[in-house]
Structure formats: C-alpha cells, structure tokens
Scaffold this motif. Sequence first.
Motif, short mmCIF file in Angstrom:
data_model
loop_
_atom_site.label_atom_id
_atom_site.label_comp_id
_atom_site.label_asym_id
_atom_site.label_seq_id
_atom_site.Cartn_x
_atom_site.Cartn_y
_atom_site.Cartn_z
N GLY A 136 0.81 -1.21 0.00
CA GLY A 136 0.00 0.00 0.00
C GLY A 136 0.84 1.26 0.00
O GLY A 136 0.60 2.19 -0.78
N ILE A 137 1.86 1.29 0.85
CA ILE A 137 2.72 2.48 0.91
C ILE A 137 3.57 2.59 -0.35
O ILE A 137 3.72 3.68 -0.91
N ALA A 138 4.12 1.49 -0.83
CA ALA A 138 4.93 1.52 -2.06
C ALA A 138 4.09 1.98 -3.25
O ALA A 138 4.55 2.78 -4.07
N GLY A 139 2.86 1.50 -3.33
CA GLY A 139 1.98 1.93 -4.42
C GLY A 139 1.64 3.40 -4.34
O GLY A 139 1.64 4.11 -5.36
N THR A 140 1.39 3.89 -3.14
CA THR A 140 1.07 5.31 -2.97
C THR A 140 2.27 6.19 -3.31
O THR A 140 2.13 7.20 -4.00
N VAL A 141 3.44 5.80 -2.83
CA VAL A 141 4.64 6.58 -3.12
C VAL A 141 4.96 6.55 -4.61
O VAL A 141 5.30 7.57 -5.21
N ALA A 142 4.82 5.39 -5.24
CA ALA A 142 5.10 5.28 -6.68
C ALA A 142 4.11 6.12 -7.50
O ALA A 142 4.51 6.81 -8.44
N LEU A 143 2.84 6.06 -7.13
CA LEU A 143 1.84 6.85 -7.85
C LEU A 143 2.12 8.35 -7.70
O LEU A 143 2.04 9.11 -8.67
N THR A 144 2.48 8.77 -6.51
CA THR A 144 2.82 10.17 -6.27
C THR A 144 4.03 10.58 -7.10
O THR A 144 4.04 11.65 -7.72
N TRP A 145 5.04 9.73 -7.13
CA TRP A 145 6.25 10.02 -7.89
C TRP A 145 5.94 10.18 -9.38
O TRP A 145 6.37 11.14 -10.02
N VAL A 146 5.17 9.26 -9.92
CA VAL A 146 4.83 9.30 -11.35
C VAL A 146 4.01 10.54 -11.68
O VAL A 146 4.27 11.23 -12.67
N LEU A 147 3.00 10.85 -10.87
CA LEU A 147 2.16 12.00 -11.16
C LEU A 147 2.93 13.32 -11.05
O LEU A 147 2.74 14.22 -11.88
N MET A 148 3.80 13.44 -10.07
CA MET A 148 4.60 14.67 -9.95
C MET A 148 5.59 14.77 -11.11
O MET A 148 5.81 15.86 -11.64
N ARG A 149 6.16 13.65 -11.51
CA ARG A 149 7.08 13.67 -12.65
C ARG A 149 6.35 14.11 -13.93
O ARG A 149 6.88 14.89 -14.72
N LEU A 150 5.13 13.62 -14.12
CA LEU A 150 4.35 14.04 -15.28
C LEU A 150 3.98 15.52 -15.22
O LEU A 150 3.99 16.22 -16.24
N ALA A 151 3.66 16.01 -14.04
CA ALA A 151 3.31 17.42 -13.89
C ALA A 151 4.51 18.31 -14.23
O ALA A 151 4.37 19.31 -14.94
N ARG A 184 7.10 17.49 -16.08
CA ARG A 184 7.43 17.33 -17.50
C ARG A 184 6.46 18.13 -18.37
O ARG A 184 6.86 18.77 -19.34
N SER A 185 5.19 18.11 -18.00
CA SER A 185 4.18 18.87 -18.74
C SER A 185 4.49 20.36 -18.70
O SER A 185 4.39 21.06 -19.70
N ASP A 186 4.88 20.84 -17.53
CA ASP A 186 5.21 22.25 -17.39
C ASP A 186 6.47 22.60 -18.18
O ASP A 186 6.53 23.61 -18.87
N ARG A 187 7.48 21.75 -18.09
CA ARG A 187 8.75 22.00 -18.77
C ARG A 187 8.59 21.98 -20.29
O ARG A 187 9.20 22.77 -21.00
N ASP A 188 7.76 21.08 -20.81
CA ASP A 188 7.58 20.96 -22.25
C ASP A 188 6.58 21.96 -22.81
O ASP A 188 6.38 22.03 -24.01
N GLY A 189 5.89 22.69 -21.95
CA GLY A 189 4.97 23.72 -22.41
C GLY A 189 3.56 23.23 -22.70
O GLY A 189 2.78 23.95 -23.32
N TRP A 190 3.21 22.05 -22.27
CA TRP A 190 1.86 21.53 -22.55
C TRP A 190 0.80 22.35 -21.82
O TRP A 190 -0.32 22.50 -22.32
N ASP A 191 1.13 22.88 -20.65
CA ASP A 191 0.16 23.68 -19.90
C ASP A 191 -0.15 24.96 -20.66
O ASP A 191 -1.30 25.40 -20.70
#
Length: 84
Positions: A44-59, A61-68
């Motif tokens: 449960g904790i590993a899944g939560t931490v991994a999901l948080t890591w992936v979503l923050m990384r996407l956020a 990357r989206s900002d850096r690439d100009g998608w926003d």
Amino acid sequence: MGTIRQLLIVLAVAVVSTVAVGAAWVAIGGGSLPTHGWIALSLGIAGTVALTWVLMRLAFRSDRDGWDARADDTSDLRRKPPEA
C-alpha cells in the motif's frame, strides 16, 4: 538527477514510511503485525509513493515541455474573444 537515483530515493521513502507506520501501529496498542499485515502495508505504501512520484514527474514534464501553456491560450493577445 538520474532515474535510478530517483527510484532508489522513492524506495527508501517507502521503506522508511512502512517501518514508521508499523512502529506507530504497535505504539498505539494495535499489537504486532503478522506477516500478511506487513506485506499489505508495504504494498500500500509503495503503491502510494510510486503513484505520487509518477504523477509529480508528469506534472513537471508537462510544465517543462509547455503543454500547460498550449492548453490555456488565454494569454495570446491576438486571439479573438469568443462570441456570446
């Protein structure tokens, strides 16, 4: 920062969080966790931490690439306002 290093940091956070939550459970009088409890807590904790890591990384990357900026073009002064 390399992906391997980030992954190791994520795993370290998950391990420390699992041990801390397990210790807190025992401290509040919940009794010792059986093996299946530790497995469930770890997953449960590993899944939560991994999901948080992936979503923050996407956020980031989206900002850096100009998608926003592409999705919200209200800052474009040449654009005509929508007609009512």
